[in-house]
Design a protein around this motif. Structure first.
Motif, PDB file in Angstrom:
ATOM      1  N   LYS A  80       0.816  -1.211   0.000  1.00 34.94           N
ATOM      2  CA  LYS A  80       0.000   0.000   0.000  1.00 34.94           C
ATOM      3  C   LYS A  80       0.849   1.261   0.000  1.00 34.94           C
ATOM      4  O   LYS A  80       0.465   2.270  -0.548  1.00 34.94           O
ATOM      5  N   LYS A  81       2.041   1.190   0.593  1.00 35.74           N
ATOM      6  CA  LYS A  81       2.887   2.362   0.733  1.00 35.74           C
ATOM      7  C   LYS A  81       3.687   2.664  -0.530  1.00 35.74           C
ATOM      8  O   LYS A  81       4.376   3.660  -0.596  1.00 35.74           O
ATOM      9  N   GLU A  82       3.586   1.782  -1.537  1.00 38.35           N
ATOM     10  CA  GLU A  82       4.355   1.980  -2.760  1.00 38.35           C
ATOM     11  C   GLU A  82       3.880   3.239  -3.479  1.00 38.35           C
ATOM     12  O   GLU A  82       2.700   3.409  -3.744  1.00 38.35           O
ATOM     13  N   LYS A  83       4.799   4.116  -3.783  1.00 37.51           N
ATOM     14  CA  LYS A  83       4.468   5.373  -4.445  1.00 37.51           C
ATOM     15  C   LYS A  83       4.781   5.261  -5.925  1.00 37.51           C
ATOM     16  O   LYS A  83       5.777   4.670  -6.318  1.00 37.51           O
ATOM     17  N   MET A  84       3.917   5.846  -6.744  1.00 39.13           N
ATOM     18  CA  MET A  84       4.140   5.874  -8.182  1.00 39.13           C
ATOM     19  C   MET A  84       4.262   7.321  -8.626  1.00 39.13           C
ATOM     20  O   MET A  84       3.615   8.203  -8.071  1.00 39.13           O
ATOM     21  N   SER A  85       5.072   7.523  -9.636  1.00 35.04           N
ATOM     22  CA  SER A  85       5.235   8.878 -10.147  1.00 35.04           C
ATOM     23  C   SER A  85       3.982   9.285 -10.925  1.00 35.04           C
ATOM     24  O   SER A  85       3.189   8.443 -11.353  1.00 35.04           O
ATOM     25  N   ARG A  86       3.837  10.569 -11.107  1.00 32.58           N
ATOM     26  CA  ARG A  86       2.676  11.092 -11.838  1.00 32.58           C
ATOM     27  C   ARG A  86       2.666  10.571 -13.279  1.00 32.58           C
ATOM     28  O   ARG A  86       1.626  10.223 -13.817  1.00 32.58           O
ATOM     29  N   ARG A  87       3.852  10.478 -13.862  1.00 29.50           N
ATOM     30  CA  ARG A  87       3.966  10.012 -15.240  1.00 29.50           C
ATOM     31  C   ARG A  87       3.497   8.564 -15.379  1.00 29.50           C
ATOM     32  O   ARG A  87       2.790   8.217 -16.330  1.00 29.50           O
ATOM     33  N   VAL A  88       3.870   7.725 -14.431  1.00 31.54           N
ATOM     34  CA  VAL A  88       3.467   6.318 -14.466  1.00 31.54           C
ATOM     35  C   VAL A  88       1.958   6.196 -14.286  1.00 31.54           C
ATOM     36  O   VAL A  88       1.304   5.413 -14.977  1.00 31.54           O
ATOM     37  N   LEU A  89       1.386   6.981 -13.391  1.00 29.61           N
ATOM     38  CA  LEU A  89      -0.059   6.937 -13.182  1.00 29.61           C
ATOM     39  C   LEU A  89      -0.820   7.354 -14.436  1.00 29.61           C
ATOM     40  O   LEU A  89      -1.800   6.727 -14.822  1.00 29.61           O
ATOM     41  N   LEU A  90      -0.372   8.421 -15.092  1.00 24.64           N
ATOM     42  CA  LEU A  90      -1.030   8.866 -16.317  1.00 24.64           C
ATOM     43  C   LEU A  90      -0.924   7.803 -17.410  1.00 24.64           C
ATOM     44  O   LEU A  90      -1.878   7.580 -18.158  1.00 24.64           O
ATOM     45  N   GLU A  91       0.211   7.141 -17.470  1.00 27.57           N
ATOM     46  CA  GLU A  91       0.396   6.095 -18.468  1.00 27.57           C
ATOM     47  C   GLU A  91      -0.544   4.917 -18.211  1.00 27.57           C
ATOM     48  O   GLU A  91      -1.131   4.361 -19.134  1.00 27.57           O
ATOM     49  N   LEU A  92      -0.717   4.556 -16.956  1.00 20.31           N
ATOM     50  CA  LEU A  92      -1.615   3.453 -16.601  1.00 20.31           C
ATOM     51  C   LEU A  92      -3.071   3.777 -16.921  1.00 20.31           C
ATOM     52  O   LEU A  92      -3.838   2.908 -17.319  1.00 20.31           O
ATOM     53  N   MET A  93      -3.445   5.043 -16.746  1.00 21.13           N
ATOM     54  CA  MET A  93      -4.825   5.456 -17.021  1.00 21.13           C
ATOM     55  C   MET A  93      -5.082   5.610 -18.514  1.00 21.13           C
ATOM     56  O   MET A  93      -6.226   5.733 -18.931  1.00 21.13           O
ATOM     57  N   GLY A  94      -4.030   5.631 -19.310  1.00 22.36           N
ATOM     58  CA  GLY A  94      -4.215   5.740 -20.750  1.00 22.36           C
ATOM     59  C   GLY A  94      -4.369   7.161 -21.241  1.00 22.36           C
ATOM     60  O   GLY A  94      -4.893   7.393 -22.331  1.00 22.36           O
ATOM     61  N   VAL A  95      -3.926   8.140 -20.487  1.00 20.72           N
ATOM     62  CA  VAL A  95      -4.080   9.543 -20.855  1.00 20.72           C
ATOM     63  C   VAL A  95      -3.201   9.883 -22.052  1.00 20.72           C
ATOM     64  O   VAL A  95      -3.585  10.626 -22.938  1.00 20.72           O
ATOM     65  N   ARG A  96      -2.014   9.305 -22.123  1.00 24.08           N
ATOM     66  CA  ARG A  96      -1.058   9.662 -23.164  1.00 24.08           C
ATOM     67  C   ARG A  96      -1.157   8.760 -24.400  1.00 24.08           C
ATOM     68  O   ARG A  96      -0.283   8.738 -25.240  1.00 24.08           O
ATOM     69  N   ARG A  97      -2.222   8.001 -24.515  1.00 23.37           N
ATOM     70  CA  ARG A  97      -2.401   7.088 -25.634  1.00 23.37           C
ATOM     71  C   ARG A  97      -2.835   7.839 -26.891  1.00 23.37           C
ATOM     72  O   ARG A  97      -3.519   8.849 -26.805  1.00 23.37           O
ATOM     73  N   ASP A  98      -2.452   7.312 -28.043  1.00 20.58           N
ATOM     74  CA  ASP A  98      -2.893   7.911 -29.307  1.00 20.58           C
ATOM     75  C   ASP A  98      -4.404   7.761 -29.459  1.00 20.58           C
ATOM     76  O   ASP A  98      -4.983   6.771 -29.019  1.00 20.58           O
ATOM     77  N   THR A  99      -5.017   8.737 -30.115  1.00 20.83           N
ATOM     78  CA  THR A  99      -6.444   8.655 -30.403  1.00 20.83           C
ATOM     79  C   THR A  99      -6.609   8.468 -31.906  1.00 20.83           C
ATOM     80  O   THR A  99      -5.845   9.014 -32.702  1.00 20.83           O
TER      81      THR A  99
END
Length: 50
Positions: free
Chosen positions: A20-39
């Motif tokens: 639970k204490k594992e921290k992720m960077s903002r960039r990794v979180l955005l990548e996981l959510m698919g924000v930076r994916r091509d449309t």
């Protein structure tokens, strides 16, 4: 009331808390959510990248 920790050993509880204490960077979180994916968009039947 039923709790999951009632059935786990002390070692297993420590492992869960450590995860639970594992921290992720903002960039990794955005990548996981698919924000930076091509449309893609359909143009005259062909699929083009936007």
């Amino acid at each position: 009331m039923y709790k999951l920790c009632d059935h786990l050993s002390d070692d297993e509880i420590k492992k869960l808390k450590a995860k639970k204490k594992e921290k992720m960077s903002r960039r990794v979180l955005l990548e996981l959510m698919g924000v930076r994916r091509d449309t893609y968009k359909r143009v005259r039947g062909a699929i083009r990248r936007k």
